[in-house]
Motif scaffolding. Structure first.
Motif, mmCIF file in Angstrom:
data_model
loop_
_atom_site.group_PDB
_atom_site.id
_atom_site.type_symbol
_atom_site.label_atom_id
_atom_site.label_comp_id
_atom_site.label_asym_id
_atom_site.label_seq_id
_atom_site.Cartn_x
_atom_site.Cartn_y
_atom_site.Cartn_z
ATOM 1 N N UNK A 59 0.833 -1.208 0.000
ATOM 2 C CA UNK A 59 0.000 0.000 0.000
ATOM 3 C C UNK A 59 0.868 1.258 0.000
ATOM 4 N N UNK A 60 2.078 1.136 -0.468
ATOM 5 C CA UNK A 60 3.014 2.257 -0.458
ATOM 6 C C UNK A 60 2.574 3.360 -1.408
ATOM 7 N N UNK A 61 3.041 4.580 -1.095
ATOM 8 C CA UNK A 61 2.860 5.737 -1.986
ATOM 9 C C UNK A 61 1.406 6.001 -2.323
ATOM 10 N N UNK A 62 0.571 6.030 -1.283
ATOM 11 C CA UNK A 62 -0.818 6.458 -1.422
ATOM 12 C C UNK A 62 -1.040 7.704 -0.559
ATOM 13 N N UNK A 63 -2.276 7.960 -0.232
ATOM 14 C CA UNK A 63 -2.590 9.122 0.610
ATOM 15 C C UNK A 63 -3.338 8.695 1.864
ATOM 16 N N UNK A 82 3.492 -3.285 3.482
ATOM 17 C CA UNK A 82 4.255 -2.109 3.071
ATOM 18 C C UNK A 82 3.348 -0.896 3.045
ATOM 19 N N UNK A 83 3.635 0.073 3.929
ATOM 20 C CA UNK A 83 2.801 1.279 4.083
ATOM 21 C C UNK A 83 3.635 2.553 3.990
ATOM 22 N N UNK A 84 4.828 2.455 3.451
ATOM 23 C CA UNK A 84 5.694 3.622 3.362
ATOM 24 C C UNK A 84 5.169 4.676 2.409
ATOM 25 N N UNK A 85 5.597 5.917 2.652
ATOM 26 C CA UNK A 85 5.274 7.049 1.783
ATOM 27 C C UNK A 85 3.767 7.269 1.662
ATOM 28 N N UNK A 105 7.262 -5.087 8.323
ATOM 29 C CA UNK A 105 6.338 -3.966 8.471
ATOM 30 C C UNK A 105 7.068 -2.677 8.142
ATOM 31 N N UNK A 106 6.586 -1.996 7.117
ATOM 32 C CA UNK A 106 7.193 -0.738 6.677
ATOM 33 C C UNK A 106 6.203 0.400 6.893
ATOM 34 N N UNK A 107 6.529 1.283 7.836
ATOM 35 C CA UNK A 107 5.717 2.483 8.113
ATOM 36 C C UNK A 107 6.537 3.747 7.889
ATOM 37 N N UNK A 108 7.578 3.636 7.116
ATOM 38 C CA UNK A 108 8.498 4.756 6.925
ATOM 39 C C UNK A 108 7.860 5.881 6.130
ATOM 40 N N UNK A 109 8.408 7.086 6.307
ATOM 41 C CA UNK A 109 7.988 8.267 5.551
ATOM 42 C C UNK A 109 6.493 8.539 5.674
ATOM 43 N N UNK A 110 6.081 8.656 6.950
ATOM 44 C CA UNK A 110 4.712 9.039 7.265
ATOM 45 C C UNK A 110 4.741 10.189 8.264
ATOM 46 N N UNK A 111 3.669 10.361 9.020
ATOM 47 C CA UNK A 111 3.572 11.471 9.962
ATOM 48 C C UNK A 111 3.240 10.963 11.361
ATOM 49 N N UNK A 112 3.741 9.803 11.697
ATOM 50 C CA UNK A 112 3.383 9.141 12.956
ATOM 51 C C UNK A 112 4.143 9.766 14.124
ATOM 52 N N UNK A 113 3.401 10.313 15.063
ATOM 53 C CA UNK A 113 3.990 10.858 16.288
ATOM 54 C C UNK A 113 3.678 9.954 17.477
ATOM 55 N N UNK A 114 2.492 9.388 17.485
ATOM 56 C CA UNK A 114 2.061 8.473 18.542
ATOM 57 C C UNK A 114 1.743 7.124 17.920
#
Length: 414
Positions: A59-63, A82-85, A105-114
């Motif tokens: 699911x990479x590179x979506x919104x 895959x959830x990056x970008x 599990x890829x959560x890179x390049x997101x806006x996760x603070x918590x």
């Protein structure tokens, strides 16, 4: 007609296994794993209609901006996610908790603070975890505690200012760690990281970019290069103080203990008292400069200089008194088990109970003398002179007490 019905029946049976959302492309790999490719589709949420036996979900590179508790309920067998970008800023507790087969599990390049770190407790098969390029400002000490198979951990390019000691413990399979480009405050709270990197076999990628942002005197210096003299673990010594030698006391004995500490940064002094009837923790002085005492702790008077006084010390106050020295590098403590005993002839009782006590002369801890660090025991017995006539009083009370001598063997923790 019969072959047609058979084909229709077979399609109905296979249909759920091959279910694929219109925005995705699904296929079976040579190893039999089912791939759902949903990258670069401008998706704003995890699509519905995925097959339950999907093992690779891209699911990479979506919104996508939000992951809910049931976002992956349709894919309980997924092994690579895959959830990056994306634009993920909210991750609800439970979003990943049921994905027990997850390995990547890829959560890179997101806006996760918590992040719901408790979700990782169930992911014991996880091998690769990418959380780099997010907004993480802190991690709980046990965030990765149950990830026994984790080999690669990416935490670089976040907002981490410190890491709790032990964060990377219990990761026996870890071989690669990325923590560079974080604004580390190189107080002594991260001094453990320097020591850990010196002894670990884990490859710390771009370790030279793991730099201090604060304090100013260390800005731009590698975390792994914090000066040793900057951070020193605490040491602690406990002393018995008294000006009551051979003094007549009508109000009872005032037991006074003094805790001396050293270290960098200067340690805080804390006390723990355990008697038969109470357990008290005092985190700092409770006697103000004006002499006022916090009502909840007025039995034990703790002063800023590390002294504790217990007025009218009685049998009820017998127990273990522990002084703790705490700073950013660690904690040290020393304890003494205090007992009170009356005797008509304390000197004779002292020698009979402990022949080695004669060299102490009952005075080794008077007037602030430092206790003998070679003492193997941890017991302080206060033996006082009890006049013969006092024994006949009701309840065994002793209104007039003469301090006789002290039996002392106190272990010192350094």
């Amino acid at each position: 007609m019969r072959p047609l019905l058979c084909c229709l029946g077979l399609a109905m049976l296979l249909g759920p296994c091959l279910a694929c959302p219109s925005a995705c492309s699904c296929s079976t790999k040579k190893n039999g794993r089912l791939l759902a490719e949903c990258a670069y589709k401008d998706l704003q949420e995890v699509p519905e209609g995925l097959s339950s036996n999907v093992t690779i979900l891209t699911l990479s590179a979506n919104r996508i901006g939000w992951l809910g508790q049931g976002s992956f309920a349709e894919v309980p067998e997924v092994q690579s996610l895959w959830l990056g970008y994306n634009q993920i800023g909210v991750v609800e507790p439970g979003a990943f908790a049921l994905l027990v087969h997850l390995k990547n599990l890829d959560l890179s390049n997101n806006k996760i603070a918590d992040f719901p770190w408790q979700d990782l407790h169930n992911l014991s098969s996880l091998q690769i975890l990418k959380m780099n390029n997010n907004r993480l400002a802190g991690l709980p000490r046990d965030a990765f505690r149950f990830l026994k198979d984790l080999r690669s951990l990416w935490l670089n390019d976040n907002e981490l200012t410190t890491l709790a000691e032990g964060t990377f413990d219990n990761l026996p399979s870890l071989s690669q760690l990325q923590i560079f480009n974080n604004p580390f405050n190189c107080s002594c709270k991260v001094f453990w990281l320097k020591k850990w990197t010196e002894n670990t076999s884990v490859s710390i990628t771009k370790g030279g970019s793991t730099l201090c942002v604060a304090p100013s005197r260390l800005k731009g210096r590698a975390v792994t290069d914090i000066p040793d003299h900057h951070c020193v673990a605490p040491s602690v010594q406990l002393t018995y103080l008294s000006n009551l030698d051979n003094t007549v006391m009508y109000d009872g004995l005032t037991l006074t203990l003094h805790c001396s500490v050293a270290g960098s940064p200067p340690p805080e002094i804390r006390w723990k008292i355990q008697t038969s009837s109470r357990h008290v923790e005092i985190n700092g002085p409770n006697v103000a400069r004006d002499g006022n005492v916090k009502q909840s702790q007025e039995r034990f008077l703790v002063f800023k200089n590390g002294t504790m006084a217990i007025p009218n010390f009685s049998k009820e106050d017998e127990g273990i008194y522990t002084c703790l020295a705490v700073n950013d590098v660690g904690t040290r403590d020393v304890s003494v088990n205090v007992a009170l005993a009356g005797s008509e002839n304390p000197a004779e009782d002292l020698l009979r109970d402990d022949p080695q006590a004669s060299h102490l002369g009952g005075r080794s801890c008077y007037k602030g003398d430092e206790m003998d660090p070679s003492g193997a025991g941890e017991k302080l017995v206060i033996v006082y002179h009890m006049p013969r006539e006092s024994k006949s009083r009701a309840g065994g009370a002793v209104p007039q007490v003469y301090l006789g001598t002290l039996l002392l063997a106190l272990g010192i923790a350094l």
